[in-house]
Scaffold this motif. Structure first.
Motif, PDB file in Angstrom:
ATOM      1  N   GLY A 153      21.198  10.716  10.126  1.00  0.00           N
ATOM      2  CA  GLY A 153      20.591   9.455  10.557  1.00  0.00           C
ATOM      3  C   GLY A 153      19.077   9.477  10.417  1.00  0.00           C
ATOM      4  N   ARG A 154      18.456  10.593  10.785  1.00  0.00           N
ATOM      5  CA  ARG A 154      17.003  10.725  10.632  1.00  0.00           C
ATOM      6  C   ARG A 154      16.615  10.701   9.164  1.00  0.00           C
ATOM      7  N   ASP A 155      17.368  11.419   8.342  1.00  0.00           N
ATOM      8  CA  ASP A 155      17.076  11.445   6.905  1.00  0.00           C
ATOM      9  C   ASP A 155      17.211  10.057   6.295  1.00  0.00           C
ATOM     10  N   LEU A 156      18.271   9.345   6.656  1.00  0.00           N
ATOM     11  CA  LEU A 156      18.489   8.010   6.122  1.00  0.00           C
ATOM     12  C   LEU A 156      17.391   7.055   6.584  1.00  0.00           C
ATOM     13  N   ALA A 157      17.017   7.114   7.849  1.00  0.00           N
ATOM     14  CA  ALA A 157      15.953   6.244   8.366  1.00  0.00           C
ATOM     15  C   ALA A 157      14.640   6.514   7.645  1.00  0.00           C
ATOM     16  N   HIS A 158      14.351   7.775   7.377  1.00  0.00           N
ATOM     17  CA  HIS A 158      13.129   8.137   6.663  1.00  0.00           C
ATOM     18  C   HIS A 158      13.156   7.576   5.235  1.00  0.00           C
ATOM     19  N   GLY A 174      28.630  21.043  21.281  1.00  0.00           N
ATOM     20  CA  GLY A 174      27.458  21.034  22.153  1.00  0.00           C
ATOM     21  C   GLY A 174      26.177  20.601  21.475  1.00  0.00           C
ATOM     22  N   ALA A 175      25.090  21.299  21.794  1.00  0.00           N
ATOM     23  CA  ALA A 175      23.761  20.953  21.293  1.00  0.00           C
ATOM     24  C   ALA A 175      23.675  21.090  19.771  1.00  0.00           C
ATOM     25  N   VAL A 176      24.353  22.078  19.221  1.00  0.00           N
ATOM     26  CA  VAL A 176      24.346  22.267  17.764  1.00  0.00           C
ATOM     27  C   VAL A 176      25.016  21.070  17.095  1.00  0.00           C
ATOM     28  N   HIS A 177      26.124  20.620  17.664  1.00  0.00           N
ATOM     29  CA  HIS A 177      26.831  19.457  17.125  1.00  0.00           C
ATOM     30  C   HIS A 177      25.925  18.214  17.170  1.00  0.00           C
ATOM     31  N   ALA A 178      25.279  17.986  18.310  1.00  0.00           N
ATOM     32  CA  ALA A 178      24.391  16.822  18.455  1.00  0.00           C
ATOM     33  C   ALA A 178      23.248  16.870  17.443  1.00  0.00           C
ATOM     34  N   ARG A 179      22.660  18.034  17.245  1.00  0.00           N
ATOM     35  CA  ARG A 179      21.561  18.181  16.284  1.00  0.00           C
ATOM     36  C   ARG A 179      22.033  17.901  14.861  1.00  0.00           C
ATOM     37  N   ARG A 180      23.188  18.446  14.517  1.00  0.00           N
ATOM     38  CA  ARG A 180      23.714  18.234  13.165  1.00  0.00           C
ATOM     39  C   ARG A 180      24.141  16.790  12.941  1.00  0.00           C
ATOM     40  N   ARG A 181      24.646  16.117  13.975  1.00  0.00           N
ATOM     41  CA  ARG A 181      25.034  14.709  13.842  1.00  0.00           C
ATOM     42  C   ARG A 181      23.812  13.817  13.667  1.00  0.00           C
TER      43      ARG A 181
END
Length: 64
Positions: free
Chosen positions: A50-55, A39-46
Motif C-alpha cells: 500500500g505504501r509503495d502503491l501510494a508513493h 502479528g507485527a511482521v504480518h502487519a508490516r508486510r501487509r
C-alpha cells in the motif's frame, strides 16, 4: 461449518510457523510475504504494498 473455520483461525495451535528468510524460491516467498507471517511482521508486510502503491501514484500525479 463457517463457524468452525473461525475457531481454527483463532486457535494458537494453528498458527503460521516461523520461516527464516531465504534468497530465492519458496524460502524467499515464505520469508518475505504477509501470507506466511503473523502479528507485527504480518502487519508490516501487509502495509508495504500500500505504501509503495501510494508513493507511485503520487509520483505519477507529479509527472502529469
Amino acid at each position: 461449518m463457517a463457524k468452525m473455520s473461525w475457531v481454527v483461525l483463532e486457535d494458537p495451535a494453528f498458527g503460521v510457523p516461523q520461516c527464516p528468510p531465504g534468497r530465492s524460491g519458496v524460502a524467499w516467498l515464505r520469508g518475505s510475504v504477509a501470507r506466511f507471517s503473523e502479528g507485527a511482521v504480518h502487519a508490516r508486510r501487509r502495509a508495504r504494498p500500500g505504501r509503495d502503491l501510494a508513493h507511485r501514484l503520487a509520483a505519477a500525479a507529479v509527472r502529469r
